[in-house]
Design a protein around this motif. Structure first.
Motif, PDB file in Angstrom:
ATOM      1  N   CYS A   9     -70.400  31.581   3.658  1.00  0.00           N
ATOM      2  CA  CYS A   9     -70.046  31.930   4.994  1.00  0.00           C
ATOM      3  C   CYS A   9     -70.721  31.020   6.109  1.00  0.00           C
ATOM      4  CB  CYS A   9     -70.320  33.294   5.341  1.00  0.00           C
ATOM      5  SG  CYS A   9     -69.193  34.356   4.356  1.00  0.00           S
ATOM      6  N   GLU A  10     -71.927  30.489   5.778  1.00  0.00           N
ATOM      7  CA  GLU A  10     -72.967  29.814   6.772  1.00  0.00           C
ATOM      8  C   GLU A  10     -72.863  28.317   6.369  1.00  0.00           C
ATOM      9  OE1 GLU A  10     -76.818  31.463   6.061  1.00  0.00           O
ATOM     10  OE2 GLU A  10     -76.223  33.206   7.331  1.00  0.00           O
ATOM     11  N   SER A  56     -61.566  27.421   4.871  1.00  0.00           N
ATOM     12  CA  SER A  56     -62.894  27.265   5.219  1.00  0.00           C
ATOM     13  C   SER A  56     -63.087  27.371   6.550  1.00  0.00           C
ATOM     14  CB  SER A  56     -63.745  26.181   4.650  1.00  0.00           C
ATOM     15  OG  SER A  56     -63.173  25.119   5.242  1.00  0.00           O
ATOM     16  N   GLN A 102     -64.578  30.306   8.890  1.00  0.00           N
ATOM     17  CA  GLN A 102     -65.387  30.304  10.273  1.00  0.00           C
ATOM     18  C   GLN A 102     -64.756  31.066  11.431  1.00  0.00           C
ATOM     19  OE1 GLN A 102     -68.511  29.251   9.998  1.00  0.00           O
ATOM     20  NE2 GLN A 102     -67.906  29.125   7.814  1.00  0.00           N
ATOM     21  N   ASN A 103     -63.624  30.964  11.637  1.00  0.00           N
ATOM     22  CA  ASN A 103     -62.917  31.519  12.672  1.00  0.00           C
ATOM     23  C   ASN A 103     -63.062  33.049  12.578  1.00  0.00           C
ATOM     24  OD1 ASN A 103     -62.249  29.265  13.944  1.00  0.00           O
ATOM     25  ND2 ASN A 103     -60.011  29.124  12.962  1.00  0.00           N
ATOM     26  N   LEU A 105     -65.274  34.802  10.969  1.00  0.00           N
ATOM     27  CA  LEU A 105     -66.369  35.516  10.803  1.00  0.00           C
ATOM     28  C   LEU A 105     -66.780  35.345  12.389  1.00  0.00           C
ATOM     29  CD1 LEU A 105     -68.209  33.312   8.161  1.00  0.00           C
ATOM     30  CD2 LEU A 105     -67.838  35.596   8.235  1.00  0.00           C
ATOM     31  N   ALA A 106     -66.342  34.612  13.093  1.00  0.00           N
ATOM     32  CA  ALA A 106     -66.555  34.752  14.769  1.00  0.00           C
ATOM     33  C   ALA A 106     -65.964  35.718  15.244  1.00  0.00           C
ATOM     34  CB  ALA A 106     -66.158  33.238  15.335  1.00  0.00           C
ATOM     35  N   LYS A 161     -70.357  25.090   6.168  1.00  0.00           N
ATOM     36  CA  LYS A 161     -69.131  24.772   6.186  1.00  0.00           C
ATOM     37  C   LYS A 161     -68.632  23.759   4.764  1.00  0.00           C
ATOM     38  CE  LYS A 161     -68.827  25.083  11.094  1.00  0.00           C
ATOM     39  NZ  LYS A 161     -68.765  24.184  12.210  1.00  0.00           N
TER      40      LYS A 161
END
Length: 106
Positions: free
Chosen positions: A14-15, A29, A33-34, A36-37, A17
């Protein structure tokens, strides 16, 4: 929401990329990221819109958010006390902390 991770491997995916790309592919991936935001900015899982967010089933503690190609983020409530509705199911509108369990094929 406050987001935590069930283990180091999930946290790294998750942290980082690059690790996410190697593990789940480029498109997933980017979506990870989207999503998670979205999770960090939402007050509860019910504020999530993208990725067909939903509990796995009515009585389940597990919530899912879809990524690319059948992959999904699975998470659990992580509040100290899990709010429940009268029927015993999780009151997702009052969940403010989650723990990401896994990223898996559904």
């Amino acid at each position: 929401m406050k987001v935590s991770f069930s283990n180091i491997e999930i946290r790294e995916i998750c942290e980082d990329k690059e690790k996410a790309m190697l593990k789940i592919g480029l498109k997933a991936s980017i979506q990870l990221q989207n999503r998670l935001a979205d999770m960090f900015s939402a007050k509860s899982p019910l504020e999530l819109i993208v990725g067909r967010p939903a509990p796995i089933d009515k009585k389940s503690l597990t919530y899912k958010v879809d990524l690319h190609d059948g992959l999904a983020i699975l998470f659990l409530p992580n509040n100290l006390t899990i709010p429940k509705l009268q029927d015993g199911s999780v009151d997702w509108s009052n969940i403010t902390r989650i723990k990401i369990q896994e990223i898996t094929q559904l």
